[in-house]
Design a protein around this motif. Sequence first.
Motif, PDB file in Angstrom:
ATOM      1  N   THR A   1       8.988  42.197  28.395  1.00  0.00           N
ATOM      2  CA  THR A   1       8.396  42.900  27.514  1.00  0.00           C
ATOM      3  C   THR A   1       6.854  42.375  27.656  1.00  0.00           C
ATOM      4  N   GLN A   2       5.837  43.181  27.167  1.00  0.00           N
ATOM      5  CA  GLN A   2       4.567  43.222  27.617  1.00  0.00           C
ATOM      6  C   GLN A   2       4.330  41.819  26.774  1.00  0.00           C
ATOM      7  N   LYS A   3       3.170  41.839  26.960  1.00  0.00           N
ATOM      8  CA  LYS A   3       2.498  40.174  26.470  1.00  0.00           C
ATOM      9  C   LYS A   3       0.906  40.090  26.966  1.00  0.00           C
ATOM     10  N   LYS A   4       0.220  39.063  25.555  1.00  0.00           N
ATOM     11  CA  LYS A   4      -0.484  39.640  25.437  1.00  0.00           C
ATOM     12  C   LYS A   4      -1.632  38.378  26.876  1.00  0.00           C
ATOM     13  N   VAL A   5      -2.579  39.390  26.906  1.00  0.00           N
ATOM     14  CA  VAL A   5      -3.631  37.857  27.752  1.00  0.00           C
ATOM     15  C   VAL A   5      -4.392  37.758  26.952  1.00  0.00           C
ATOM     16  N   PRO A   6      -4.929  36.755  27.554  1.00  0.00           N
ATOM     17  CA  PRO A   6      -6.061  35.794  26.115  1.00  0.00           C
ATOM     18  C   PRO A   6      -7.122  36.366  26.506  1.00  0.00           C
ATOM     19  N   ALA A   7      -8.059  36.545  25.518  1.00  0.00           N
ATOM     20  CA  ALA A   7     -10.173  37.353  25.711  1.00  0.00           C
ATOM     21  C   ALA A   7     -10.758  36.487  26.880  1.00  0.00           C
ATOM     22  N   SER A   8     -10.358  35.589  27.203  1.00  0.00           N
ATOM     23  CA  SER A   8     -11.279  34.645  28.735  1.00  0.00           C
ATOM     24  C   SER A   8     -10.533  34.897  29.579  1.00  0.00           C
ATOM     25  N   VAL A   9      -9.529  35.602  29.807  1.00  0.00           N
ATOM     26  CA  VAL A   9      -9.068  35.449  31.214  1.00  0.00           C
ATOM     27  C   VAL A   9      -9.526  37.028  31.145  1.00  0.00           C
ATOM     28  N   ILE A  10      -8.995  37.977  31.003  1.00  0.00           N
ATOM     29  CA  ILE A  10      -9.189  39.684  30.671  1.00  0.00           C
ATOM     30  C   ILE A  10     -11.010  39.654  31.545  1.00  0.00           C
ATOM     31  N   ALA A  11     -12.189  39.074  30.186  1.00  0.00           N
ATOM     32  CA  ALA A  11     -13.532  38.619  30.542  1.00  0.00           C
ATOM     33  C   ALA A  11     -14.124  37.782  31.835  1.00  0.00           C
ATOM     34  N   ALA A  12     -13.145  36.871  32.336  1.00  0.00           N
ATOM     35  CA  ALA A  12     -12.703  36.001  33.781  1.00  0.00           C
ATOM     36  C   ALA A  12     -12.476  38.212  35.075  1.00  0.00           C
ATOM     37  N   ALA A  13     -11.638  38.197  34.465  1.00  0.00           N
ATOM     38  CA  ALA A  13     -11.137  39.208  35.584  1.00  0.00           C
ATOM     39  C   ALA A  13     -11.902  40.306  35.331  1.00  0.00           C
ATOM     40  N   LEU A  14     -12.541  40.747  34.561  1.00  0.00           N
ATOM     41  CA  LEU A  14     -14.213  41.837  34.293  1.00  0.00           C
ATOM     42  C   LEU A  14     -14.686  41.860  35.148  1.00  0.00           C
ATOM     43  N   VAL A  15     -15.683  40.379  35.160  1.00  0.00           N
ATOM     44  CA  VAL A  15     -16.581  39.477  36.001  1.00  0.00           C
ATOM     45  C   VAL A  15     -15.991  39.963  37.530  1.00  0.00           C
ATOM     46  N   MET A  16     -14.835  39.310  37.959  1.00  0.00           N
ATOM     47  CA  MET A  16     -15.254  39.260  39.010  1.00  0.00           C
ATOM     48  C   MET A  16     -14.504  40.546  39.842  1.00  0.00           C
ATOM     49  N   ALA A  17     -13.862  41.230  38.834  1.00  0.00           N
ATOM     50  CA  ALA A  17     -13.819  42.584  39.733  1.00  0.00           C
ATOM     51  C   ALA A  17     -14.664  43.903  39.819  1.00  0.00           C
ATOM     52  N   MET A  18     -15.934  43.294  38.850  1.00  0.00           N
ATOM     53  CA  MET A  18     -17.433  44.124  38.864  1.00  0.00           C
ATOM     54  C   MET A  18     -18.174  43.200  39.930  1.00  0.00           C
ATOM     55  N   GLY A  19     -18.524  41.275  40.301  1.00  0.00           N
ATOM     56  CA  GLY A  19     -18.698  40.884  41.559  1.00  0.00           C
ATOM     57  C   GLY A  19     -18.397  41.037  42.806  1.00  0.00           C
ATOM     58  N   PHE A  20     -17.235  40.625  42.923  1.00  0.00           N
ATOM     59  CA  PHE A  20     -16.662  40.888  44.565  1.00  0.00           C
ATOM     60  C   PHE A  20     -16.726  42.925  44.893  1.00  0.00           C
TER      61      PHE A  20
END
Length: 321
Positions: free
Chosen positions: A90-109
Amino acid sequence: MELNKRTYLSAFTILGLAMCLYSGLQLVGAYVYVLASDWISGLEAGGFRWLSGLFASPLTRVPVQYLFVLGIPSLLVYLSVCWLPASKGTQKKVPASVIAAALVMAMGFGYVFNFTGTIINFGISLATGKSALEMNPVTEMLSMLEPGMILYVCLIGPFMEEVMFRGVFLRRARRFGDRTAILYTAVLFGMMHGNLTQFLYATAIGLILGYLAVSSNGIRYCVLVHVLINSYSTYLTLWSLFLENMGISLFTALFSFGVLAAVALFIAGAVWFFVSQGVFWWRELRARERTFGSGFRYVWENPGFFLFAVISLLEMVSYFL
């Protein structure tokens, strides 16, 4: 099903061969697109000549081209692996803070490895005399940002790639462990691009998108982050081209300074989030990884992955020649 050597070899050989098929079908699709375009624009197309607008319009030309080059090949590749066991949940919700952290890491790295690839390309350029700009096809894509290309880069491309890699391939690799699936599909994602610079930063971004996929049991957050990354790069390119055409050196200098400042912030943020959260994410995956190590070598030591690696390496080398 018991996860023994034979299971690993068969599953990952099939997935690797599917990627080889994907590469081959892309070439066939490009050839068929040229034939279709010539036929549509010719008199022999007869009553179908109205389709020439789709092949010629700045809005639809690129999407139609990639339908042949990526869309149809993706569908055929899915049909070739859809019978393999896939993880369900079942699809689960991911906290907005995790999504934001993932976005910043993806952009930075992404920036870090993009710079790394650019430096390597520059060194090869000095040795061979070939322009470093020709070693990264993204440069050419971003130099011709017509509406159809923007639509593809910002929406269609990210969606199709996430369906393929974090959807079809990751779901079929997850039974061997989440960490295995994330690493394997990230490497395939990088190799698929066929050039050194994109291989480096796409693999890094693929690791982060893979974590979002296993955390949510879906690809919606992966698509969102991927769309934001591509849209941001496109936005900067459009502004850069606009200022360059305007010929206002002061605004161009201020824009360049702002971009460099944003890059520095993204890299600093990526390091911060990796230390504070990323390491924890990886340890969390390791803690629940039941099969990592027992047959992990066969993820890479199989005919399918070896053949795709050779194909990808040849593509990368072709950009240097």
